[in-house]
Design an enzyme around this catalytic site. Structure first.
Site, mmCIF file in Angstrom:
data_model
loop_
_atom_site.group_PDB
_atom_site.id
_atom_site.type_symbol
_atom_site.label_atom_id
_atom_site.label_comp_id
_atom_site.label_asym_id
_atom_site.label_seq_id
_atom_site.Cartn_x
_atom_site.Cartn_y
_atom_site.Cartn_z
ATOM 1 N N GLY A 137 -8.369 -5.388 18.741
ATOM 2 C CA GLY A 137 -7.522 -4.811 17.493
ATOM 3 C C GLY A 137 -6.214 -4.022 18.178
ATOM 4 N N GLN A 166 -5.637 -0.963 18.033
ATOM 5 C CA GLN A 166 -6.253 0.077 18.789
ATOM 6 C C GLN A 166 -7.658 -0.157 19.429
ATOM 7 O OE1 GLN A 166 -4.914 3.231 19.287
ATOM 8 N NE2 GLN A 166 -3.264 2.667 17.943
ATOM 9 N N SER A 167 -7.508 -1.206 20.149
ATOM 10 C CA SER A 167 -8.862 -1.661 20.962
ATOM 11 C C SER A 167 -8.998 -0.867 22.253
ATOM 12 C CB SER A 167 -8.572 -3.106 21.377
ATOM 13 O OG SER A 167 -9.580 -3.266 22.456
ATOM 14 N N ASN A 168 -10.143 -0.296 22.264
ATOM 15 C CA ASN A 168 -10.680 0.725 23.387
ATOM 16 C C ASN A 168 -10.673 -0.394 24.710
ATOM 17 O OD1 ASN A 168 -10.985 3.007 22.271
ATOM 18 N ND2 ASN A 168 -12.913 2.289 21.320
ATOM 19 N N ALA A 186 -8.983 -3.329 25.199
ATOM 20 C CA ALA A 186 -7.668 -3.578 25.810
ATOM 21 C C ALA A 186 -7.183 -2.609 26.323
ATOM 22 C CB ALA A 186 -6.724 -3.938 24.312
#
Length: 330
Positions: A73, A75-77, A79
């Site tokens: 997403g 706000q992916s942790n 990524a």
């Protein structure tokens, strides 16, 4: 079961501590709740994803990868952790992110951009094809002379599962036992859950594992676990089978949708902050801990039980949700 650890690159600050939540446990009238603080694996690399990346990036580096590709997403942790961990190794990162470009670059996305990640935004309709999109991105990078390495959503595959097989070994005492009756975690891509289930078998541990799904449904996560275990068997020439009845996926805490906080969850985030000075996130741990507390309210445990909650991080995800979390000041 005698299995050798794959090569890994030490990126996380390990072992992470276990914090007894004594005040909260007393407020709730028992049983004792403790928290495995995987939000403390590091600062910029905080959270559970770095445990998986230690093994995934070791393989990428061994193959002389010049760029890693992963997805998540906006706000992916995962990524964010991938972009920063890759940068520490001198490897570029290309991120395929679900959603439209935001007006404000904040939270995890801000850190990913600061680390120089190349961002490709993918609409929600296209997201079902994110695996193919990453393969297409890899081919394009190869045409540009790069050596790409693809990391799946959440780092959730057989190699990544070693991160949580290894984590369980941190909890084992000198007698080879584990001092907890139940282990709780959030389930977002299935890799952490699969690693815990594999680790329980490999280390022959007696602990009940419960996961709170923060998206999709139990059938989805059962399929994810099965797929990772099948891949693990092929990779290590093992014959492990995990019965769906041997673990529990607690449904009913997703709320309006993935990464969308709701009143009960916000209340839990506030309560843990006030009671223990620990910050949960609105995507994973807030929903998972609400699930734990709701199960407590239904008298699903005894006073003799000792619950361990895995805090998988996500602090940076609080900031883009400050509008919803503004209710905390009311």
């Amino acid at each position: 079961m005698d299995l050798s650890l794959p090569p890994r690159i030490p990126l996380a600050q390990l072992p992470t501590p276990v914090t007894p939540l004594t005040r909260l446990s007393d407020e709730l009238g028992g049983p004792l709740i403790s928290m495995k603080r995987d939000d403390l694996t590091g600062c910029e690399l905080s959270g559970n994803k770095v445990r998986k990346l230690e093994y995934l990036l070791a393989e990428a580096q061994a193959g002389s990868a010049s760029v890693v590709i992963t997805c998540g997403g906006v706000q992916s942790n995962h990524a964010r952790a991938t972009a920063i961990a890759a940068r520490k190794l001198g490897i570029n990162a290309s991120l395929v992110l679900r959603g439209d470009p935001p007006e404000d670059i904040d939270g995890n996305l801000l850190l990913s951009c600061l680390a120089g990640a190349r961002i490709q935004y993918v609409g929600f309709r296209e997201w079902n094809h994110h695996k193919r999109i990453m393969v297409d991105a890899a081919r394009k990078l190869e045409d540009e002379g790069e050596r790409p390495y693809i990391i799946p959503l959440g780092g959730s595959n057989a190699l990544g599962s070693w991160g949580y097989i290894s984590m369980l070994s941190e909890l084992v005492d000198e007698r080879g036992k584990i001092p907890y009756s139940h282990l709780f975690c959030a389930a977002g891509s299935g890799g952490t859950l699969a690693g815990l289930l594999l680790g329980r078998l490999i280390l022959n541990l007696d602990i009940e594992i419960l996961a709170v799904n923060v998206c999709n449904n139990p059938a989805y996560f059962q399929a994810q676990v099965d797929g990772i275990v099948d891949e693990f068997n092929k990779r290590h020439k093992t014959k492990i089978r995990i019965d769906h009845r041997s673990y529990t996926i607690l449904e009913g805490y997703v709320g309006p949708g993935y990464a969308i906080p709701y009143d009960e969850e916000i209340g839990v985030i506030r309560r843990i902050a006030l009671s223990e000075g620990i910050f949960l996130d609105p995507v994973y741990t807030g929903k998972a801990f609400y699930g734990l507390m709701d199960q407590l309210s239904k008298n699903c445990f005894t006073s003799k039980d000792h619950l361990l909650f895995i805090h998988t991080g996500g602090l940076f995800g609080l900031f883009p949700q400050r509008g919803a979390l503004g209710k905390l000041s009311a």
